[in-house]
Design a protein around this motif. Structure first.
Motif, PDB file in Angstrom:
ATOM      1  N   SER A  88       0.843  -1.203   0.000  1.00 38.98           N
ATOM      2  CA  SER A  88       0.000   0.000   0.000  1.00 38.98           C
ATOM      3  C   SER A  88       0.879   1.254   0.000  1.00 38.98           C
ATOM      4  CB  SER A  88      -0.895   0.034   1.247  1.00 38.98           C
ATOM      5  OG  SER A  88      -1.843  -1.005   1.201  1.00 38.98           O
ATOM      6  N   LEU A 115      -5.549  -0.343   8.345  1.00 40.48           N
ATOM      7  CA  LEU A 115      -5.880  -0.714   6.958  1.00 40.48           C
ATOM      8  C   LEU A 115      -6.706  -2.000   6.888  1.00 40.48           C
ATOM      9  CD1 LEU A 115      -2.618   0.248   4.993  1.00 40.48           C
ATOM     10  CD2 LEU A 115      -4.839   1.395   4.931  1.00 40.48           C
ATOM     11  N   ASP A 135      -3.341   8.745   3.264  1.00 42.13           N
ATOM     12  CA  ASP A 135      -3.357   8.877   1.803  1.00 42.13           C
ATOM     13  C   ASP A 135      -3.233   7.562   1.051  1.00 42.13           C
ATOM     14  OD1 ASP A 135      -3.655  11.546   2.111  1.00 42.13           O
ATOM     15  OD2 ASP A 135      -1.531  12.038   1.820  1.00 42.13           O
ATOM     16  N   TYR A 193      -7.646  -7.139   1.501  1.00 42.33           N
ATOM     17  CA  TYR A 193      -8.968  -7.590   1.047  1.00 42.33           C
ATOM     18  C   TYR A 193      -9.088  -9.111   1.096  1.00 42.33           C
ATOM     19  CZ  TYR A 193     -10.045  -2.828  -0.318  1.00 42.33           C
ATOM     20  OH  TYR A 193     -10.289  -1.485  -0.286  1.00 42.33           O
ATOM     21  N   ASN A 219      -4.559  -2.894   0.280  1.00 40.70           N
ATOM     22  CA  ASN A 219      -4.138  -3.582  -0.951  1.00 40.70           C
ATOM     23  C   ASN A 219      -4.791  -4.975  -1.026  1.00 40.70           C
ATOM     24  OD1 ASN A 219      -2.306  -5.690   0.144  1.00 40.70           O
ATOM     25  ND2 ASN A 219      -1.122  -3.933   0.869  1.00 40.70           N
ATOM     26  N   GLN A 246      -4.243   3.296   0.356  1.00 40.93           N
ATOM     27  CA  GLN A 246      -5.421   2.422   0.335  1.00 40.93           C
ATOM     28  C   GLN A 246      -5.028   1.006   0.744  1.00 40.93           C
ATOM     29  OE1 GLN A 246      -8.325   3.741  -0.172  1.00 40.93           O
ATOM     30  NE2 GLN A 246      -7.345   5.712  -0.643  1.00 40.93           N
ATOM     31  N   ARG A 266     -10.228  -0.922   7.278  1.00 39.61           N
ATOM     32  CA  ARG A 266     -10.704  -0.235   6.064  1.00 39.61           C
ATOM     33  C   ARG A 266     -10.979  -1.221   4.930  1.00 39.61           C
ATOM     34  NH1 ARG A 266      -6.556   4.491   5.063  1.00 39.61           N
ATOM     35  NH2 ARG A 266      -7.613   4.520   3.052  1.00 39.61           N
ATOM     36  N   ALA A 267     -10.349  -2.403   4.986  1.00 40.57           N
ATOM     37  CA  ALA A 267     -10.606  -3.420   3.960  1.00 40.57           C
ATOM     38  C   ALA A 267     -11.800  -4.302   4.328  1.00 40.57           C
ATOM     39  CB  ALA A 267      -9.365  -4.285   3.763  1.00 40.57           C
ATOM     40  N   ARG A 279     -16.757  -2.814   2.148  1.00 40.67           N
ATOM     41  CA  ARG A 279     -15.409  -2.267   2.127  1.00 40.67           C
ATOM     42  C   ARG A 279     -15.437  -0.858   1.558  1.00 40.67           C
ATOM     43  NH1 ARG A 279     -13.494  -6.630  -2.280  1.00 40.67           N
ATOM     44  NH2 ARG A 279     -13.067  -7.732  -0.364  1.00 40.67           N
ATOM     45  N   GLU A 280     -14.405  -0.126   1.932  1.00 35.11           N
ATOM     46  CA  GLU A 280     -14.277   1.243   1.441  1.00 35.11           C
ATOM     47  C   GLU A 280     -13.838   1.178  -0.020  1.00 35.11           C
ATOM     48  OE1 GLU A 280     -12.349   4.142   4.412  1.00 35.11           O
ATOM     49  OE2 GLU A 280     -11.018   3.932   2.694  1.00 35.11           O
ATOM     50  N   GLN A 281     -14.413   2.017  -0.848  1.00 39.73           N
ATOM     51  CA  GLN A 281     -14.000   1.983  -2.259  1.00 39.73           C
ATOM     52  C   GLN A 281     -12.763   2.821  -2.488  1.00 39.73           C
ATOM     53  OE1 GLN A 281     -15.216  -0.088  -4.535  1.00 39.73           O
ATOM     54  NE2 GLN A 281     -16.278  -0.873  -2.730  1.00 39.73           N
TER      55      GLN A 281
END
Ligand code: BJW
Ligand code: ZN
Length: 261
Positions: free
Chosen positions: A33, A109, A79, A87, A83, A81, A112-113, A259-261
């Motif tokens: 990421s 993270l 900043d 996911y 990876n 995302q 966020r996934a 999940r966040e896009q």
């Protein structure tokens, strides 16, 4: 390289017949990421070695320096995302009766996934804690006009993370030990396996009969002891494992979660 060459039949069979999965992650999972690891060659921040900044001694001597380092890392993490490795791990969560994602990462993270069953061993960079009264703050609500920022009680705030020589959060640690001890399968991904007590979790699982697989482009002190050590990047190996195990054709994408896009 075909997936058949990466994953042995025994690995796939053991994973398929497992009721409980425990995953241990480290900084390498966030490397793809764009988050630097601690001990990698890209690990330098200014002239400082990151692993030497994560101590109470340095904080006491130079709180500005340490706050600046964490602010720099927060900006960086904000900043980037999640990876494909993050996911893939979130897709694995509901495939087992029991599952725990034990992470040494403080970047948030995994959440966020879409991962939910997480034990954060080393805290979270998005929280701050008072040195005097232990009150915990959401970092976004903290006034950074003064460094170190102050608690309502007047005490200084620090990032709510675990530094060298500090105890890990007791309940989270026992949850992690329990999961390592009782799982059928443990995956250790993107960690140098140098920092205790996290590094002892895969060995504990091994001793209790679990099948233990390591995913890391480099060898670590436990590579020779685990059942299989796969030399590869988390963001490449993990999605292939999930696909190989749960989706038989290329038509299926990974299960969609919130999940966040
Ligand atoms: C990829 C990849 C890709 C790259 N895909 N992979 C013996 C027994 C017990 C303790 C000790 C002991 N000896 C010494 C200790 C003390 C110490 C310790 O373990 N030191 C060792 C260095 C020797 N441990 C502690 O101090 C712990 N506390 C403790 O023991 O307390 C005792 C106590 C009890 C009761 C009361 C009081 C005290 C605390 C450890 C806290 C660690 N904190 C940090 C900072 C967190 C905050 C922050 O982020 O700023 O945690 S240090 C740092 O290291 C961070 C990490 O979580 C941790 C682990 O690092 P990690 O994740 O493994 O990253 P790297 O960089 O080392 O490795 C990355 C890996 O990824 C590499 O292998 C790459 O190859 C790989 N990789 N790209 C997959 N694409
Ligand atoms: Zn306070």
């Amino acid at each position: 390289m075909g997936d058949n060459q990466i994953f042995s039949d025994e690995l796939l069979h053991r994973l398929r017949s497992s009721r409980s999965l425990t995953v241990l992650t480290g900084a390498g999972v966030s490397a793809e990421s764009g988050v630097p690891t601690f001990r990698g060659k890209d690990g330098l921040w200014r002239k400082f070695n990151p692993q030497e900044l994560a101590t109470m001694d340095v904080f006491m001597r130079d709180p500005q320096l340490v706050w600046e380092w964490y602010e720099y890392r927060r900006r960086l993490i904000q900043d980037v995302q999640p990876n494909p490795a993050h996911y893939a791990l979130s897709d694995l969560e509901d495939k087992f009766d029991e599952f725990l994602l034990v992470t040494q990462n403080i970047d948030g993270l995994h959440q966020r996934a879409g991962s939910r069953k997480i034990a954060e061993l080393h805290g979270n960079i998005w929280r701050d804690r008072c040195l005097r009264c232990d009150r915990v703050y959401d970092h976004k609500e903290v006034d950074l006009g003064e460094i170190p920022p102050k608690c309502a009680c007047g005490g200084s705030l620090r990032p709510d993370v675990v530094w060298f020589g500090e105890a890990l959060p007791q309940e989270i640690l026992s949850q992690a030990f329990q999961a390592a001890q009782s799982c059928d399968f443990l995956l250790t991904v993107g960690t140098s396996a140098l920092v205790q007590p996290a590094a002892s979790l895969p060995l504990l699982a091994l001793r209790n009969g679990a099948f233990v697989v390591e995913i890391n482009p480099e060898p670590t002190p436990i590579s020779e002891r685990v059942n299989e050590s796969i030399r590869g990047k988390a963001g490449e190996v993990l999605p292939r494992l999930v696909k190989r195990q749960y989706f038989t054709t290329d038509d299926h994408g990974p299960a969609q979660k919130n999940r966040e896009q």
